[in-house]
Design an enzyme around this catalytic site. Structure first.
Site, PDB file in Angstrom:
ATOM      1  N   HIS A  99      36.610  16.834   6.769  1.00  0.00           N
ATOM      2  CA  HIS A  99      37.696  16.905   7.762  1.00  0.00           C
ATOM      3  C   HIS A  99      37.368  15.980   8.938  1.00  0.00           C
ATOM      4  O   HIS A  99      36.210  15.879   9.352  1.00  0.00           O
ATOM      5  CB  HIS A  99      37.868  18.352   8.249  1.00  0.00           C
ATOM      6  CG  HIS A  99      39.145  18.561   8.998  1.00  0.00           C
ATOM      7  ND1 HIS A  99      39.294  18.133  10.289  1.00  0.00           N
ATOM      8  CD2 HIS A  99      40.328  19.113   8.635  1.00  0.00           C
ATOM      9  CE1 HIS A  99      40.533  18.424  10.689  1.00  0.00           C
ATOM     10  NE2 HIS A  99      41.174  19.022   9.706  1.00  0.00           N
ATOM     11  N   GLU A 156      45.080  13.074   5.773  1.00  0.00           N
ATOM     12  CA  GLU A 156      45.115  13.729   7.074  1.00  0.00           C
ATOM     13  C   GLU A 156      45.045  12.686   8.193  1.00  0.00           C
ATOM     14  O   GLU A 156      43.952  12.388   8.702  1.00  0.00           O
ATOM     15  CB  GLU A 156      43.887  14.644   7.185  1.00  0.00           C
ATOM     16  CG  GLU A 156      43.910  15.788   6.221  1.00  0.00           C
ATOM     17  CD  GLU A 156      43.888  17.108   6.955  1.00  0.00           C
ATOM     18  OE1 GLU A 156      44.571  18.013   6.514  1.00  0.00           O
ATOM     19  OE2 GLU A 156      43.225  17.204   7.993  1.00  0.00           O
TER      20      GLU A 156
HETATM   21  P1  PGA Z   1      47.337  21.149  12.308  1.00  0.00           P
HETATM   22  O1  PGA Z   1      45.932  20.862  11.611  1.00  0.00           O
HETATM   23  O2  PGA Z   1      48.217  21.776  11.251  1.00  0.00           O
HETATM   24  O3  PGA Z   1      47.017  22.092  13.403  1.00  0.00           O
HETATM   25  O4  PGA Z   1      47.886  19.852  12.754  1.00  0.00           O
HETATM   26  C1  PGA Z   1      45.940  20.262  10.365  1.00  0.00           C
HETATM   27  C2  PGA Z   1      44.563  19.913   9.888  1.00  0.00           C
HETATM   28  O5  PGA Z   1      43.594  19.871  10.645  1.00  0.00           O
HETATM   29  O6  PGA Z   1      44.448  19.642   8.711  1.00  0.00           O
END
Ligand code: PGA
Length: 234
Positions: A99, A156
């Site tokens: 992530h 992402e």
């Molecule tokens: P968020 O986070 O939905 O709060 O934008 C998404 C993520 O970190 O994958």
């Protein structure tokens, strides 16, 4: 194929909040039918995994468990790390790996992330590999071909995470095409400011979505699940 809805709680919630969320997750005939087209995956903070497993089993909830990270090392003398080995018996089926928050705040590298992917696979945990554009090519170079084909890819874009500025669903076809020659993985998940208003658009072009903020409040999350499942009927 069911569409995946992945709830990443990040470093939120206490034990009692986790118990409340799971004990109140709807589980009756009506909800089971309505949500049958979805694969619901929950990634709680580590200390709550065992409790989550217990409630999910007790209530027979249609929820699978994920971890938000795991060690790139095996079991042994690695203080503070949680190895894939440690997760046996906890019914963890997925690991969110790489992530951008971990790259940014914990200086994770593509090599370390590749090691984590390999560790997860040793214990039959399916990696959900998070990627933003600057790492598409670099991360691929560090993965073995076996690792690649076993990962689900989660696109992402950093600017979309937690900002309310979700990436246009229309851009995801180009992302899929960009990733295809680099990775053997076929599954594409989108994450970044997904909510009940936009989830349907993502599920039309992706295999699932990864949620942070929108997964925290039970009511919001359940509403989103219903919207997601309705969107698949159209
Ligand atoms: P968020 O986070 O939905 O709060 O934008 C998404 C993520 O970190 O994958």
């Amino acid at each position: 194929m069911k569409k995946s809805i992945i709830a990443n709680w990040k470093s939120n919630k206490t034990l009692s909040e986790v118990a409340y969320w799971l004990n109140n997750f709807p589980n009756n005939e009506e909800s089971q039918k309505a949500l049958a087209s979805l694969e619901i995956i929950l990634a709680p903070p580590y200390p709550f995994l065992a409790l989550a497993k217990e409630i999910i089993m007790e209530r027979q909830l249609p929820i699978k468990l994920a971890v938000q990270d795991l060690s790139g090392f095996g079991s042994g003398a690695y203080t503070g790390e949680v190895a894939a080995f440690n997760l046996q018996d906890l019914d963890v089926q997925y690991a969110i790996l790489g992530h951008s928050e971990r790259r940014r705040f914990l200086t994770e590298t593509s090599q370390l992330i590749a090691d984590k992917v390999a560790e997860a696979l040793k214990f039959q945990i399916k990696p959900i590999l998070c990627l933003d554009k600057p790492y598409f090519t670099e991360q691929a170079r560090f993965l073995s071909s076996d690792s690649m084909s076993a990962c689900s890819l989660a696109y992402e874009p950093v600017a979309a995470i937690g900002s309310g500025q979700a990436e246009e669903a229309g851009n995801l076809l180009a992302v899929r095409q960009e990733l295809a020659p680099l990775y053997e993985a076929k599954t594409l998940i989108y994450g970044g400011s997904v909510n009940a208003d936009n989830v349907g658009a993502y599920l039309k072009v992706c295999d699932g979505v990864l949620l942070g903020g929108a997964s925290l409040e039970l009511k919001n999350f359940v509403d989103l699940l219903y919207v997601a499942s309705e969107s698949l009927k159209i």
